[in-house]
Design an enzyme around this catalytic site. Structure first.
Site, PDB file in Angstrom:
ATOM      1  N   THR A  38       1.050  -1.483  -0.162  1.00 48.42           N
ATOM      2  CA  THR A  38       0.027   0.360  -0.472  1.00 48.42           C
ATOM      3  C   THR A  38       1.159   1.624  -0.127  1.00 48.42           C
ATOM      4  OG1 THR A  38      -0.107  -0.325   2.477  1.00 48.42           O
ATOM      5  CG2 THR A  38      -2.216  -1.139   1.570  1.00 48.42           C
ATOM      6  N   GLY A 184       9.132   9.485  24.460  1.00 49.00           N
ATOM      7  CA  GLY A 184       8.700  10.659  23.044  1.00 49.00           C
ATOM      8  C   GLY A 184       7.421  10.281  22.973  1.00 49.00           C
ATOM      9  N   GLY A 187       5.849   6.978  22.230  1.00 51.31           N
ATOM     10  CA  GLY A 187       5.783   6.359  23.476  1.00 51.31           C
ATOM     11  C   GLY A 187       4.563   6.825  24.335  1.00 51.31           C
ATOM     12  N   GLU A 189       1.780   8.551  23.406  1.00 49.28           N
ATOM     13  CA  GLU A 189       0.468   9.141  22.436  1.00 49.28           C
ATOM     14  C   GLU A 189       0.123   7.150  22.253  1.00 49.28           C
ATOM     15  OE1 GLU A 189       0.846  12.147  19.340  1.00 49.28           O
ATOM     16  OE2 GLU A 189       1.054  10.126  18.630  1.00 49.28           O
ATOM     17  N   GLU A 205      11.892   6.194  31.394  1.00 48.28           N
ATOM     18  CA  GLU A 205      13.068   7.129  30.065  1.00 48.28           C
ATOM     19  C   GLU A 205      13.880   7.156  30.979  1.00 48.28           C
ATOM     20  OE1 GLU A 205      12.137   9.556  27.286  1.00 48.28           O
ATOM     21  OE2 GLU A 205      14.146  10.425  28.500  1.00 48.28           O
ATOM     22  N   GLY A 274      12.891   6.370  19.619  1.00 47.06           N
ATOM     23  CA  GLY A 274      14.014   6.607  18.178  1.00 47.06           C
ATOM     24  C   GLY A 274      13.752   5.969  17.180  1.00 47.06           C
ATOM     25  N   ASP A 314      12.188  11.757   6.607  1.00 47.67           N
ATOM     26  CA  ASP A 314      13.276  11.772   7.338  1.00 47.67           C
ATOM     27  C   ASP A 314      14.733  10.919   7.345  1.00 47.67           C
ATOM     28  OD1 ASP A 314      10.700  11.836   9.158  1.00 47.67           O
ATOM     29  OD2 ASP A 314      10.104   9.497   9.702  1.00 47.67           O
ATOM     30  N   HIS A 447     -15.446  34.548  20.330  1.00 44.47           N
ATOM     31  CA  HIS A 447     -15.366  34.551  21.675  1.00 44.47           C
ATOM     32  C   HIS A 447     -16.998  33.371  21.092  1.00 44.47           C
ATOM     33  CE1 HIS A 447     -15.875  34.429  26.057  1.00 44.47           C
ATOM     34  NE2 HIS A 447     -17.455  34.597  25.672  1.00 44.47           N
TER      35      HIS A 447
HETATM   36  C1  LIG Z   1       3.438   5.564  15.807  1.00 41.69           C
HETATM   37  C2  LIG Z   1       4.031   6.607  14.434  1.00 41.69           C
HETATM   38  C3  LIG Z   1       3.331   7.700  14.845  1.00 41.69           C
HETATM   39  C4  LIG Z   1       3.100   9.055  13.979  1.00 41.69           C
HETATM   40  N1  LIG Z   1       2.638   9.889  14.236  1.00 41.69           N
HETATM   41  C5  LIG Z   1       3.278  11.033  13.817  1.00 41.69           C
HETATM   42  C6  LIG Z   1       2.051  12.456  13.830  1.00 41.69           C
HETATM   43  O1  LIG Z   1       0.935  12.419  14.947  1.00 41.69           O
HETATM   44  N2  LIG Z   1       2.657  13.437  12.754  1.00 41.69           N
HETATM   45  C7  LIG Z   1       3.487  12.800  12.267  1.00 41.69           C
HETATM   46  O2  LIG Z   1       3.908  14.733  11.598  1.00 41.69           O
HETATM   47  N3  LIG Z   1       4.051  12.342  12.017  1.00 41.69           N
HETATM   48  C8  LIG Z   1       4.154  11.548  12.923  1.00 41.69           C
HETATM   49  N4  LIG Z   1       4.783  10.572  12.563  1.00 41.69           N
HETATM   50  C9  LIG Z   1       6.331   9.855  11.911  1.00 41.69           C
HETATM   51  C10 LIG Z   1       5.636  10.133  10.040  1.00 41.69           C
HETATM   52  O3  LIG Z   1       5.235   9.637  10.249  1.00 41.69           O
HETATM   53  C11 LIG Z   1       7.330  10.352  10.115  1.00 41.69           C
HETATM   54  O4  LIG Z   1       8.316  11.371  10.138  1.00 41.69           O
HETATM   55  C12 LIG Z   1       6.768  10.516   7.901  1.00 41.69           C
HETATM   56  O5  LIG Z   1       6.392   8.464   7.197  1.00 41.69           O
HETATM   57  C13 LIG Z   1       8.511   9.925   7.368  1.00 41.69           C
HETATM   58  O6  LIG Z   1       7.953  10.106   5.813  1.00 41.69           O
HETATM   59  P1  LIG Z   1       8.640   9.979   4.756  1.00 41.69           P
HETATM   60  O7  LIG Z   1       7.781   9.977   3.155  1.00 41.69           O
HETATM   61  O8  LIG Z   1       9.935  10.820   5.102  1.00 41.69           O
HETATM   62  O9  LIG Z   1       9.398   8.745   5.172  1.00 41.69           O
HETATM   63  P2  LIG Z   1       8.365   7.002   5.664  1.00 41.69           P
HETATM   64  O10 LIG Z   1       6.560   7.719   6.106  1.00 41.69           O
HETATM   65  O11 LIG Z   1       8.464   6.200   6.595  1.00 41.69           O
HETATM   66  O12 LIG Z   1       7.974   6.414   3.948  1.00 41.69           O
HETATM   67  C14 LIG Z   1       8.807   5.841   3.745  1.00 41.69           C
HETATM   68  C15 LIG Z   1       8.044   4.848   2.074  1.00 41.69           C
HETATM   69  O13 LIG Z   1       8.887   4.674   1.270  1.00 41.69           O
HETATM   70  C16 LIG Z   1       9.414   2.952   1.014  1.00 41.69           C
HETATM   71  N5  LIG Z   1      10.406   2.520   0.373  1.00 41.69           N
HETATM   72  C17 LIG Z   1      12.045   2.558   1.628  1.00 41.69           C
HETATM   73  N6  LIG Z   1      12.974   1.777   0.649  1.00 41.69           N
HETATM   74  C18 LIG Z   1      12.036   2.041  -0.534  1.00 41.69           C
HETATM   75  C19 LIG Z   1      12.478   0.779  -1.204  1.00 41.69           C
HETATM   76  N7  LIG Z   1      14.663   0.442  -1.962  1.00 41.69           N
HETATM   77  N8  LIG Z   1      11.516   0.337  -2.718  1.00 41.69           N
HETATM   78  C20 LIG Z   1      10.998   1.191  -2.969  1.00 41.69           C
HETATM   79  N9  LIG Z   1      10.281   1.706  -1.234  1.00 41.69           N
HETATM   80  C21 LIG Z   1      10.979   1.612  -0.543  1.00 41.69           C
HETATM   81  C22 LIG Z   1       9.118   2.625   3.114  1.00 41.69           C
HETATM   82  O14 LIG Z   1       8.534   1.009   2.215  1.00 41.69           O
HETATM   83  C23 LIG Z   1       7.856   3.154   2.846  1.00 41.69           C
HETATM   84  O15 LIG Z   1       6.865   3.115   2.130  1.00 41.69           O
HETATM   85  C24 LIG Z   1       4.326   9.268  13.183  1.00 41.69           C
HETATM   86  C25 LIG Z   1       5.508   7.962  13.111  1.00 41.69           C
HETATM   87  C26 LIG Z   1       5.228   7.012  13.988  1.00 41.69           C
HETATM   88  C27 LIG Z   1       6.334   5.552  13.972  1.00 41.69           C
END
Ligand SMILES: Cc1cc2nc3c(=O)[nH]c(=O)nc-3n(C[C@H](O)[C@H](O)[C@H](O)COP(=O)(O)OP(=O)(O)OC[C@H]3O[C@@H](n4cnc5c(N)ncnc54)[C@H](O)[C@@H]3O)c2cc1C
Length: 468
Positions: A38, A184, A187, A189, A205, A274, A314, A447
């Site tokens: 997905t 953090g 943890g 949430e 922590e 982390g 990220d 208000h």
């Molecule tokens: C439990 C949890 C709750 C969170 N809640 C929040 C929130 O409320 N608000 C917020 O702002 N952030 C939140 N985050 C953080 C947020 O999810 C990330 O910051 C965000 O998803 C980063 O986006 P990204 O596009 O960098 O990478 P990701 O969302 O990690 O997506 C990377 C994608 O790349 C794909 N991929 C990797 N390598 C390959 C490859 N070689 N070929 C093809 N596909 C590949 C992976 O399968 C993945 O689908 C949360 C994270 C977690 C774990």
């Protein structure tokens, strides 16, 4: 299928899919390769969206049990159906991931299904689910491979008893005793979710405070609130071992000040210490430069050490690791590739913890300003004195605005409130426009709203708050 693209994005999380959409909007022939079944990455599948679904459902459950009666809403036999709650979560994920599929089709983005690797600086090789490899040529590559959970040395995550956030979003039973390693936002949430659903939760922590990086005032108040909600905290505590014995876990930790050792037995351990950049062999083999934290080094234009290979989200050396930061970088890099002036303002990225009450911040904390030797004034206003919060019985928390002592320019804002996540947007906008606290104080706020507390905190900066 066309095998020639202007841009191929690796990864369809918020950084990748948004970059793909913006690239296509700008007329670039775009493909996005995703290895999971997905679209949507961590955020939609195992991050922001499922956690917010469970936070919402568990909060309603908790309110129905503990608060409805006080409002004159009589309910009988409130029961938890966890599998239905999880089904609802899955439905939300499905709707949103399908939504991205729809947006890809609408914008004529080619969805390449499989694992992408960089075979050359103009070639992406995709290994499909059947194992078949296909090469695609591209003028530009954007790496958006995101991040993965980390653990502590010697602690093995089995996603059964010792879980990462992914496991803790899918427990089949409410654990009687849950230990959360790491205070953090992830943890805390998930601590809130399982506490509301009936677990005894203890957060262990390493530091002497929770939510590192946020204002100390906020961290102290927030810990008090969570303690009142029944979450236990062991601060200053170094986890030394986690052992699994017959579906139970034993967590050993040592208090760093007193050297006192403690051991707690529990049903589940959530390791929330982390996340690290998802650097796979494709990035290593392409010889892309990493920083000392093993994140991809990019310049202001999101270029890696290799020409025409960019990176966002990220996986790069820019913080915080949040979905909206990744999205903004995705947009910026698409615009840069198209010859425009894409840009991200890292000084104004809001951060929100979606507990109840919520915690939100934007800009600098007092601790940061002290370190930077910047003189400032503080204005604070408690929700105890806000009429809307009072009628709703939501009086916990406050708004804290920090402004430059000389220019009055807003430098940072922190909020604890049931709607802090929504309120912080006003402050992010104000800061983007370089507003002073006086600008906010002179802006009419409706208000009765929680947002009036923002105006009052701005007034409090010059000791003119009306209701406190
Ligand atoms: C439990 C949890 C709750 C969170 N809640 C929040 C929130 O409320 N608000 C917020 O702002 N952030 C939140 N985050 C953080 C947020 O999810 C990330 O910051 C965000 O998803 C980063 O986006 P990204 O596009 O960098 O990478 P990701 O969302 O990690 O997506 C990377 C994608 O790349 C794909 N991929 C990797 N390598 C390959 C490859 N070689 N070929 C093809 N596909 C590949 C992976 O399968 C993945 O689908 C949360 C994270 C977690 C774990």
């Amino acid at each position: 299928m066309d095998n020639n693209f202007d841009v191929i994005v690796i990864g369809s999380g918020p950084g990748g899919y948004v970059c793909a959409i913006r690239s296509a909007q700008l007329g670039l022939r775009t493909a996005c390769v995703e290895s999971e079944k997905t679209l949507g990455g961590t955020c939609l599948n195992v991050g922001c969206i499922p956690s917010k679904s469970l936070l919402n459902s568990s909060e309603i459950y908790h309110k129905a049990q503990k608060e409805f009666n006080n409002l004159g809403i009589e309910t009988r036999d409130i029961k938890l159906n966890l599998s239905k709650m999880m089904e609802n979560k899955k439905k939300s994920i499905l709707t949103l991931t399908k939504g991205i599929e729809f947006l890809f089709k609408k914008n004529k983005i080619t969805h390449l299904k499989g694992k992408g690797s960089i075979s050359d600086k103009d070639t992406i090789s995709v290994t499909g689910y059947s194992g078949k490899k296909t090469n695609y040529k591209t003028k530009n590559i954007v790496i958006a491979t995101g991040s993965v959970s980390t653990s502590l040395p010697g602690i093995k995550i089995d996603e059964k008893t010792v879980v990462s956030s992914t496991g803790a979003l899918s427990f089949e039973k409410v654990p009687k005793n849950l230990i959360v390693i790491g205070g953090g936002y992830i943890g805390l949430e998930l601590s809130s979710v399982w506490k509301r659903l009936g677990s005894n939760v203890t957060v262990v922590e390493f530091l002497d405070h929770i939510i590192p990086g946020m204002d100390k005032d906020i961290s102290t108040e927030f810990q008090n609130i969570l303690t009142k909600q029944g979450i236990n905290f062991k601060l200053n505590s170094n986890v030394t071992a986690v052992n699994v014995i017959k579906n139970k876990a034993v967590v050993d930790f040592t208090n760093k000040e007193s050297a006192k050792r403690e051991r707690i037995e529990c049903d589940k351990v959530l390791v929330a210490v982390g996340r690290q950049a998802n650097i796979d062999e494709t990035i290593i083999e392409a010889n892309i430069k990493l920083d000392s934290h093993k994140k991809i080094e990019v310049n202001k234009k999101f270029e890696t050490s290799i020409k025409n290979i960019y990176a966002v989200g990220d996986v790069i050396n820019k913080y915080p690791m949040l979905a909206h930061k990744a999205e903004d970088e995705g947009i910026a890099v698409a615009e840069i590739i198209a010859g425009q002036a894409g840009h991200v303002n890292y000084d104004v990225i809001p951060a929100v913890i979606y507990t109840s009450p919520e915690v939100a911040m934007v800009g600098k904390t007092e601790e940061q300003l002290k370190k930077e030797n910047i003189k400032y004034n503080v204005g604070k206003f408690p929700f105890l004195a806000n009429s809307r919060a009072k009628v709703n019985n939501e009086t916990e928390g406050f708004v804290k605005i920090i402004a430059d002592r000389k220019t009055d320019k807003v430098l940072g804002v922190s909020i604890i409130s049931v709607v802090a996540g929504t309120m912080i947007a006003e402050l992010a906008l104000a800061m983007e426009f370089g507003a002073s606290s006086e600008d906010i104080a002179r802006t009419c706020h409706a208000h009765p709203t929680h947002s009036e507390a923002i105006k009052e905190a701005a007034l409090a900066l010059s000791k003119r708050a009306i209701h406190f």
